[in-house]
Design an enzyme around this catalytic site. Structure first.
Site, PDB file in Angstrom:
ATOM      1  N   SER A  51      22.100  60.695  34.029  1.00  8.67           N
ATOM      2  CA  SER A  51      23.124  59.883  34.683  1.00  8.67           C
ATOM      3  C   SER A  51      22.603  58.587  35.265  1.00  8.67           C
ATOM      4  CB  SER A  51      23.808  60.682  35.799  1.00  8.67           C
ATOM      5  OG  SER A  51      22.871  61.077  36.782  1.00  8.67           O
ATOM      6  N   ASP A 342      26.638  57.787  46.098  1.00 13.15           N
ATOM      7  CA  ASP A 342      27.102  59.147  46.322  1.00 13.15           C
ATOM      8  C   ASP A 342      25.903  59.963  46.799  1.00 13.15           C
ATOM      9  OD1 ASP A 342      25.627  59.700  44.007  1.00 13.15           O
ATOM     10  OD2 ASP A 342      27.389  59.797  42.712  1.00 13.15           O
ATOM     11  N   HIS A 345      23.111  59.214  43.631  1.00 12.87           N
ATOM     12  CA  HIS A 345      22.833  57.947  42.954  1.00 12.87           C
ATOM     13  C   HIS A 345      22.870  56.776  43.924  1.00 12.87           C
ATOM     14  CE1 HIS A 345      24.783  60.718  40.083  1.00 12.87           C
ATOM     15  NE2 HIS A 345      23.887  60.253  39.236  1.00 12.87           N
TER      16      HIS A 345
END
Length: 367
Positions: A51, A342, A345
């Site tokens: 991600s 978040d 990240h």
């Protein structure tokens, strides 16, 4: 505690990884291109991983590990434009492509709108939630590292048909390859599920991950890659979610996961040194993210940040992917003052700094 345990279980099912990037609009240059040595040129950038560098591939697969909804993308372009990047804006794959002077955005390889000119300058094959460990990708229902290589093989065939074998081979050999993966293996598959702990302690699991990394790099080399940069694991134990899960009452950094990351990184450095000796015509570049991010987390004010232990979204303690959504309460109004967007990240502001800290002094090593 019951509520937190439920959130933890839901979080485990997401298997997302770490990182995202810069505060600049996509129509501006999102990170100044670095001068390449000896008038070198790079035709394309190709990215494999999780991600941190997924620019939207998970939008097109059946998985819970998604972020194609607000508030993700709230600072992308002109604003409020979620793209499947795990960030409030851009991700490192975009900034890296920009630093090599190629393009401002590195698209997802599964984007059905891609044109030939998009393909020729590179794509991201990354999938949020993937890992070196095949089980990590399987549990998250995302694109495994071996499947990402299969996508690259199909890419080569498509380019060969479009521009011919000679130009295709030149593109493949002169391009830059970035691999960014592994955090989910430690933070999720090993730490949060029992499957691997039955057969591995941390040292032996790290050996397994290093073996998987070696296999991947050798296959990538066999497919023609010659300029290969590999990011080590970050200080996983210091991201907000891991502080919440394993940092105790004071939510300190989890030493358990940081120790595992350092052990993997030491093996990766040795592995890349061995490959450099074995394949002298190629370039294998270790990219250290652990120390820059640790220094940033320990000294946020030095880098212009105010908050280092929680994310901007919701409570900032656990929200990531589907837990960070338009209904999340108290999304911060000033993400530029946060290191993390978040619970996993960083914000694009943090990534802009990190990409420069990690890559700028290493550019020449690719040539």
């Amino acid at each position: 505690m019951i509520k937190l345990h439920f959130q933890n279980l839901l979080f485990q099912s997401l298997f997302v990884n770490l990182f995202s990037l810069t505060t600049i609009l996509i129509y501006l240059h999102c990170g100044n291109a670095v001068n390449l040595p000896n008038n070198e040129t790079v035709p394309a950038v190709f990215v494999f991983g999780d991600s941190v560098v997924d620019s939207g591939n998970n939008n097109y697969i059946n998985t819970m590990v998604k972020c194609d909804f607000l508030p993700y993308g709230q600072d992308f372009g002109s604003g409020n434009h979620p793209t499947g990047r795990f960030s409030n804006g851009l991700v490192p794959s975009d900034i890296i492509a920009s630093k090599f002077g190629i393009k401002k955005l590195l698209p997802a390889s599964l984007d059905p709108k891609l044109q030939l000119e998009d393909l020729l300058t590179g794509v991201s094959f990354a999938s949020g939630g993937a890992g070196y460990d095949p089980l990590t990708s399987q549990l998250a229902s995302v694109i495994s590292l071996s499947e990402q290589l299969d996508m690259f093989k199909k890419y080569k065939n498509k380019i060969n048909e479009a521009i011919g074998e000679e130009r295709m081979n030149m593109t493949i050999s002169k391009s830059v390859y970035i691999i960014c993966i592994g955090s989910d293996d430690i933070a999720n598959t090993y730490a949060q599920t029992p499957y691997r702990r039955f057969n591995y302690d941390i040292p032996s699991y790290i050996d397994f991950l290093a073996s998987q990394s070696s296999n991947f790099l050798q296959e990538l080399y066999g497919l023609g890659a010659r300029r290969i940069g590999v990011l080590g694991m970050p200080n996983i134990g210091c991201v907000p979610s891991q502080r919440t899960i394993g940092g105790g009452m004071d939510r300190g950094c989890s030493d358990y996961e940081n120790t595992a990351a350092r052990l993997f990184n030491s093996k990766l450095v040795s592995q890349l040194d061995a490959f450099q000796y074995k394949f002298p015509e190629a370039k294998f570049v270790y990219l250290d993210i652990y120390n820059p991010l640790m220094h940033m987390v320990q000294n946020p004010a030095k880098y212009g940040f105010e908050v280092a232990d929680t994310g901007c979204c919701g409570t900032g303690a656990i929200e990531v992917s589907i837990l960070c959504n338009r209904y999340s309460l108290d999304i911060c109004s000033n993400p530029s003052s946060y290191i993390f967007w978040d619970s996993y990240h960083p914000t694009q502001e943090a990534y802009n700094l990190l990409c420069s800290m990690v890559l700028d002094h290493k550019i020449n090593d690719f040539f």
